[in-house]
Design an enzyme around this catalytic site. Structure first.
Site, PDB file in Angstrom:
ATOM      1  N   ASP A   1       0.747  -7.041 -10.328  1.00 28.20           N
ATOM      2  CA  ASP A   1       0.781  -8.466 -10.644  1.00 28.20           C
ATOM      3  C   ASP A   1      -0.093  -8.750 -11.869  1.00 28.20           C
ATOM      4  O   ASP A   1      -1.202  -8.221 -11.988  1.00 28.20           O
ATOM      5  CB  ASP A   1       0.241  -9.248  -9.438  1.00 28.20           C
ATOM      6  CG  ASP A   1       0.406 -10.741  -9.592  1.00 28.20           C
ATOM      7  OD1 ASP A   1       1.547 -11.187  -9.776  1.00 28.20           O
ATOM      8  OD2 ASP A   1      -0.601 -11.471  -9.545  1.00 28.20           O
TER       9      ASP A   1
ATOM     10  N   GLU B   1      -1.730  12.401  -8.610  1.00 27.25           N
ATOM     11  CA  GLU B   1      -2.324  13.331  -7.638  1.00 27.25           C
ATOM     12  C   GLU B   1      -1.476  13.420  -6.371  1.00 27.25           C
ATOM     13  O   GLU B   1      -1.643  14.325  -5.569  1.00 27.25           O
ATOM     14  CB  GLU B   1      -3.720  12.839  -7.212  1.00 27.25           C
ATOM     15  CG  GLU B   1      -4.791  13.007  -8.247  1.00 27.25           C
ATOM     16  CD  GLU B   1      -6.090  12.362  -7.757  1.00 27.25           C
ATOM     17  OE1 GLU B   1      -6.344  12.330  -6.527  1.00 27.25           O
ATOM     18  OE2 GLU B   1      -6.826  11.856  -8.623  1.00 27.25           O
TER      19      GLU B   1
END
Ligand code: NOJ
Length: 548
Positions: free
Chosen positions: A213, A257
């Site tokens: 956002d 990751e």
């Protein structure tokens, strides 16, 4: 013919987000499982088979975190809790697992620009007082004027009124949106650490990415200069500052990751496609909403220009485009396209309609627009209800309006409630299956009395319906090797007002935005059309997908 888009067709192992069709679930208004008149996780879970049969790849879920709902969830009080209105974290985990079992990925919103004023950090900041370390996580300043009674600068809130609110001890805090949404200070290391921990919290619960956002707003000029001093082409003190990219580089490393191509999509309103491209470099975010396309009128020349600019610019950084027509912040496109008047975008996100909508026209164009967007290279977003052809509800009584924009604008802007009305599933009268039969409350916004023909049940199996058009388009898109990520080639012999492009192998999309029927170019079959093609001619405001 001319080649557009420098991105080479990627190998078939390309990550999902380069081609995905992502369905936006505005959770309050999607499906109400517990009968309180507000949509929830139980409701989405019960509709997973519907979403599967629609054929979307992923769901973007508007904020579901614990929130006082001052801006319907964009005011987050606890990023690690689900609001009891919507469910629990355990239920969210179950939902993510079930969605995955349906082959559907989950992309929640993350709201890093501001928290709720009920967030523990903000409450602590208020309690601790001026000069305290707790206040440094937000943007507190003394006021101007002899008694500090004037805001620290001239910035306005996006929702109207000043972007500053004064607290009891005399200091002011910044909120680019509502006063209940204090802006976090991204110069503070705690803020970085906290959001990285929150991303991990949800990645570990299986989410496939995040919609960010106000991605372009996190970094403010530390001097907080007046906007009045901003020169043409000068660097804006809070929108789209270069330093935001440092944050996203760290987030990208974090996402990488995790297995499974976790990805981000930025809500970034930028002045130019060049600036947008800077969000989606290979060490930054994966994708960004293409608002230029959303804000383009139903006009062949303008649409082509936006498509070309988008593909060219994103091509330079190897990012896929996204195509978006509607979301929970803008007037639904069946109503926008139903207006012949010229462009009425007054500022980012604000569309002021000129005159009443011709919904028959808007609906025809919405059908054609769906075929256009779903054929363009890259990914696409579908805002819940657009697959039903829902129009904007433009006559909500003032007494039911809930968007903070309505109050903050001093009742001059009705806000965004008209595109957020709970969607209709079945039946002849409200709540049209949105809530269960034994619901204890009416839908949080009233649904129009004439929505029975728009329900999923009414449209299912009706080959002429918007829903079946979307289902068919998504089916073809999924199966056809030419669609999704890649490039396009314009058929330049198409007349003015007609958009026609080819995608390889063997696919042509034609959209007739002119006022004359258009004889289709050579093809072996019509894969799909907005309405049956008669005598090989495509009617005005119609589109067709052709096989070569
Ligand atoms: C953009 C969101 O889409 C909108 O609904 C919200 O009001 C603002 N950001 C503030 O968070």
């Amino acid at each position: 013919m001319n080649e557009q888009g420098a991105t080479p067709v990627p190998p078939t192992t390309a990550p999902w987000w380069r081609s995905a069709v992502i369905y936006q679930v505005y959770i309050r208004s999607f499906a109400d499982g517990d009968g309180d008149g507000v949509g929830d996780i139980a409701g989405i879970r019960s509709r997973l088979p519907y979403l599967k049969s629609l054929g979307v790849d992923a769901l973007w879920i508007n904020p579901w975190y614990k929130s006082p709902q001052a801006d319907h969830g964009y005011d987050v009080a606890d990023y690690r809790e689900i609001d009891p209105l919507f469910g629990t974290v355990a239920e969210a985990e179950q939902f993510i697992e079930e969605a995955h079992a349906h082959g559907i990925r989950i992309v929640p919103d993350i709201v890093p620009n501001h928290s709720s004023d009920q967030h523990a950090w903000f409450r602590a900041a208020l309690a601790a007082g001026p000069g305290s370390p707790e206040r440094e996580r937000y943007i507190f300043r003394p006021g101007r004027g002899p008694d500090g009674s004037l805001p620290p600068n001239d910035w306005d809130s996006r929702f109207g009124g000043p972007a500053w609110t004064r607290v009891a001890d005399g200091e002011w805090y910044l909120h680019l949106f509502a006063p209940q949404q204090p802006d976090l200070d991204w110069q503070h290391p705690d803020v970085h650490a906290e959001f990285e921990a929150v991303l991990r919290f949800w990645f570990e619960r299986g989410v496939d990415g995040f919609r960010i956002d106000v991605a372009h707003g996190l970094v403010k000029d530390p001097e907080l200069p007046d906007l009045a001093g901003l020169t043409d082409g000068g660097v804006h003190p809070f929108w789209d500052r270069d330093q935001v990219h440092d944050i996203y580089r760290a987030w990208r490393r974090l996402a990488d990751e995790y297995p499974g191509d976790r990805s981000f999509v930025a809500e970034a309103w930028t002045d130019t496609p060049e600036r947008l491209a800077s969000y989606v470099r290979s060490d930054g975010l994966h994708t960004a909403f293409n608002f230029d396309f959303l804000m383009t009128d139903w006009d062949a020349k303008d649409l082509r220009a936006v498509i070309d600019d988008t593909l060219a610019m994103l091509g330079t950084v190897g990012a896929p485009a996204t195509w978006v027509m509607s979301n929970h912040d803008v007037m639904r496109h069946a109503s926008r396209y139903g207006r012949r008047a010229a462009k009425k975008w007054v500022a980012n996100e604000s569309y002021v309609p000129a005159g009443p909508a011709d919904l028959a026209l808007g609906t025809r164009r919405a059908r054609a627009a769906a075929l256009l967007t779903l054929a363009l290279p890259g990914g696409a977003y579908v805002y819940q209800g657009e697959e039903l052809g829902l129009p904007e509800v433009e006559d909500l009584p003032e007494s039911v309006l809930q968007d903070p924009v309505w109050e903050r604008s001093g009742h001059t802007d009705r806000g965004r409630d008209g595109c957020r009305v709970p969607i209709p599933w079945s039946g002849e009268t409200a709540p049209y299956g949105f809530s269960p039969a034994d619901a204890t409350a009416a839908p949080w916004l009233p649904q129009p009395a004439d929505w029975a023909p728009y329900t999923v049940a009414a449209q299912t199996g009706d080959e002429t319906s918007m829903l079946e058009l979307y289902r068919a388009a998504l089916r073809v898109r999924r199966d056809h090797p030419a669609l999704g990520d890649g490039t396009l080639t314009w058929l330049d012999d198409a007349p003015e007002g007609v958009l026609a492009f080819r995608r390889e192998p063997g696919f042509v999309c034609v959209v007739n935005l002119s006022t004359e029927p258009y004889p289709l170019p050579e093809h072996t079959s019509v894969l799909l059309a907005g309405e049956p093609v008669e005598n090989g001619r495509l009617a005005p405001d119609q589109a067709a997908w052709l096989a070569l």
